[in-house]
Design a protein around this motif. Structure first.
Motif, PDB file in Angstrom:
ATOM      1  N   LYS A 148     -88.462  14.247  11.033  1.00 25.62           N
ATOM      2  CA  LYS A 148     -88.622  14.040  12.470  1.00 25.62           C
ATOM      3  C   LYS A 148     -88.866  12.568  12.766  1.00 25.62           C
ATOM      4  N   LEU A 149     -88.386  12.141  13.902  1.00 22.33           N
ATOM      5  CA  LEU A 149     -88.622  10.792  14.384  1.00 22.33           C
ATOM      6  C   LEU A 149     -89.102  10.897  15.822  1.00 22.33           C
ATOM      7  N   LEU A 150     -90.328  10.419  16.079  1.00 21.15           N
ATOM      8  CA  LEU A 150     -90.933  10.518  17.411  1.00 21.15           C
ATOM      9  C   LEU A 150     -90.989  11.977  17.867  1.00 21.15           C
ATOM     10  N   THR A 151     -91.375  12.833  16.952  1.00 22.76           N
ATOM     11  CA  THR A 151     -91.539  14.282  17.163  1.00 22.76           C
ATOM     12  C   THR A 151     -90.233  15.027  17.445  1.00 22.76           C
ATOM     13  N   VAL A 152     -89.106  14.338  17.344  1.00 14.64           N
ATOM     14  CA  VAL A 152     -87.798  14.968  17.570  1.00 14.64           C
ATOM     15  C   VAL A 152     -87.109  15.167  16.224  1.00 14.64           C
ATOM     16  N   SER A 153     -86.557  16.356  16.014  1.00 15.41           N
ATOM     17  CA  SER A 153     -85.916  16.687  14.746  1.00 15.41           C
ATOM     18  C   SER A 153     -84.709  15.800  14.476  1.00 15.41           C
ATOM     19  N   ASN A 154     -84.529  15.448  13.209  1.00 16.77           N
ATOM     20  CA  ASN A 154     -83.370  14.644  12.819  1.00 16.77           C
ATOM     21  C   ASN A 154     -82.052  15.350  13.100  1.00 16.77           C
ATOM     22  N   VAL A 155     -82.083  16.681  13.119  1.00 14.63           N
ATOM     23  CA  VAL A 155     -80.860  17.440  13.413  1.00 14.63           C
ATOM     24  C   VAL A 155     -80.301  17.048  14.778  1.00 14.63           C
ATOM     25  N   LEU A 156     -81.187  16.858  15.751  1.00 15.94           N
ATOM     26  CA  LEU A 156     -80.737  16.481  17.099  1.00 15.94           C
ATOM     27  C   LEU A 156     -80.174  15.062  17.112  1.00 15.94           C
ATOM     28  N   TYR A 157     -80.802  14.152  16.360  1.00 15.22           N
ATOM     29  CA  TYR A 157     -80.269  12.781  16.278  1.00 15.22           C
ATOM     30  C   TYR A 157     -78.892  12.779  15.616  1.00 15.22           C
ATOM     31  N   LEU A 158     -78.758  13.545  14.544  1.00 11.89           N
ATOM     32  CA  LEU A 158     -77.474  13.628  13.846  1.00 11.89           C
ATOM     33  C   LEU A 158     -76.405  14.243  14.749  1.00 11.89           C
ATOM     34  N   GLY A 159     -76.803  15.297  15.465  1.00 12.26           N
ATOM     35  CA  GLY A 159     -75.860  15.927  16.387  1.00 12.26           C
ATOM     36  C   GLY A 159     -75.406  14.975  17.472  1.00 12.26           C
ATOM     37  N   PHE A 160     -76.338  14.198  18.005  1.00 13.67           N
ATOM     38  CA  PHE A 160     -75.982  13.239  19.053  1.00 13.67           C
ATOM     39  C   PHE A 160     -75.074  12.140  18.508  1.00 13.67           C
ATOM     40  N   ALA A 161     -75.345  11.680  17.292  1.00 11.64           N
ATOM     41  CA  ALA A 161     -74.527  10.627  16.685  1.00 11.64           C
ATOM     42  C   ALA A 161     -73.090  11.099  16.472  1.00 11.64           C
ATOM     43  N   LEU A 209     -71.616  13.554  18.040  1.00 14.23           N
ATOM     44  CA  LEU A 209     -71.055  13.753  19.376  1.00 14.23           C
ATOM     45  C   LEU A 209     -70.495  12.441  19.925  1.00 14.23           C
ATOM     46  N   VAL A 210     -71.251  11.364  19.795  1.00 15.16           N
ATOM     47  CA  VAL A 210     -70.811  10.062  20.292  1.00 15.16           C
ATOM     48  C   VAL A 210     -69.555   9.597  19.553  1.00 15.16           C
ATOM     49  N   ILE A 211     -69.508   9.816  18.249  1.00 14.68           N
ATOM     50  CA  ILE A 211     -68.338   9.410  17.455  1.00 14.68           C
ATOM     51  C   ILE A 211     -67.081  10.127  17.944  1.00 14.68           C
ATOM     52  N   TYR A 212     -67.172  11.440  18.112  1.00  9.49           N
ATOM     53  CA  TYR A 212     -66.007  12.208  18.578  1.00  9.49           C
ATOM     54  C   TYR A 212     -65.632  11.803  19.999  1.00  9.49           C
TER      55      TYR A 212
END
Length: 332
Positions: free
Chosen positions: A173-186, A188-191
């Motif tokens: 987790k980073l800043l109480t947010v799961s890394n899964v969400l950060y990875l998903g957002f990254a 998403l931005v690439i696509y």
């Protein structure tokens, strides 16, 4: 005189088509409306549906489904379909866990490369051997599922001593947010960037919209389709990595549900099965809707044997609302 009349008629029909498309409500708005209505029904069935814990669960599962759905979207946008994503997810799920011990963090790029290769093989079968994507990917999906069982006929668990490899990248987790969400957002931005701001992305839409005119315009149909299926394979590989990391283990059956769910997320979001229309934003709402539907049916206590029937009915309703019949005068 006759030629001039034909030209005028063609221009008139084209103008009517443009006006009709402008007058159509964007399919994604139907998805958002369904999201609100169905979410409200689940809330009335169980007030805990909108609890912070449950909303976090829905978003986390949406992020994982979104990865494979984004890849599936690329295959559908060029007028194809990728039925091998389930086999890819299962195979990579098992292989990733087995590769962590000898390779450590290098298991991540190796598994991503496997997904890219699978996508390229699917694209090559479609473009070079000229077998329809439905049949080609159905066959490769079966092969990958068989390979997953050969590698590990039963679920395989990660050794607790190696948990750090998946916790650092996925489960942390980073800043109480799961890394899964950060990875998903990254991802998403690439696509989104590829499809919106690159010539390759625009070509994917052009080919799906009108393959003949794309060819006449000088677009490489073979290259564009190959890239679309490579992106599909990459999305399935990322999903396999995330699932096995979250579960601390691989399963040769884990990908079975993602074939239908990925297609449903794309279609429910408003991306046309005929190709050439849709996009990342549509797929985001489609993935959220599918995850919410799956979660909500469990929260309100709907019989698990009846859930698949509801899922099928929702897909039919969404396709009815979003399908562009102007592009398909004859429905086969």
């Amino acid at each position: 005189m006759a030629d001039e009349q034909q030209i005028d008629t063609a221009e008139t029909e084209e103008a009517r088509t443009r006006l009709a498309r402008r007058g159509r409500i964007s399919p994604v708005y139907f998805t958002i409306a369904l999201l609100v209505v169905v979410g409200l029904l689940f809330f009335l069935g169980n007030r805990n549906f909108l609890s912070l814990y449950n909303l976090n669960t829905i978003i986390s599962f949406s992020a994982i489904l979104l990865m494979v759905a984004l890849g599936q979207m690329c295959a559908i946008l060029v007028g194809g379909i990728d039925l091998s994503v389930g086999g890819s997810v299962s195979f990579i799920s098992v292989v990733f866990i087995l590769l962590i011990e000898p390779l450590g963090f290098l298991a991540y790029p190796v598994c991503l490369l496997i997904g890219v290769v699978v996508g390229y093989i699917n694209g090559t079968i479609l473009t070079r051997i000229r077998i329809p994507s439905f049949i080609a990917t159905l066959a490769t999906g079966g092969i990958l599922t068989s390979l997953a069982y050969l590698v590990s006929p039963r679920p395989v668990n990660l050794s607790p001593a190696l948990y750090d490899v998946v916790d650092t990248v996925v489960n942390g987790k980073l800043l109480t947010v799961s890394n899964v969400l950060y990875l998903g957002f990254a991802v998403l931005v690439i696509y989104y960037v590829i499809l919106r701001f690159t010539s390759t992305g625009r070509n994917i839409f052009y080919v799906g919209s009108n393959i003949k005119m794309s060819w006449m315009s000088g677009i490489s149909i073979t290259r564009t389709r190959n890239i679309a299926f490579v992106l599909s394979g990459l999305g399935a590989a990322i999903t396999g990595l995330l699932i096995s990391s979250v579960r601390y283990g691989g399963d040769p059956m884990v990908g079975n549900a993602y074939v239908l769910n990925s297609i449903a997320a794309v279609v429910v979001g408003g991306t046309a099965l005929t190709g050439g229309a849709g996009g990342v934003i549509n797929t985001i709402f489609g993935a959220i809707f599918m995850s919410m539907l799956d979660n909500g049916m469990n929260v309100v206590g709907i019989n698990q044997y009846f859930q698949q029937a509801i899922l099928g009915a929702m897909v039919i309703v969404c396709v009815t609302l979003t399908f562009d019949r102007s592009k398909t005068p004859v429905v086969k």
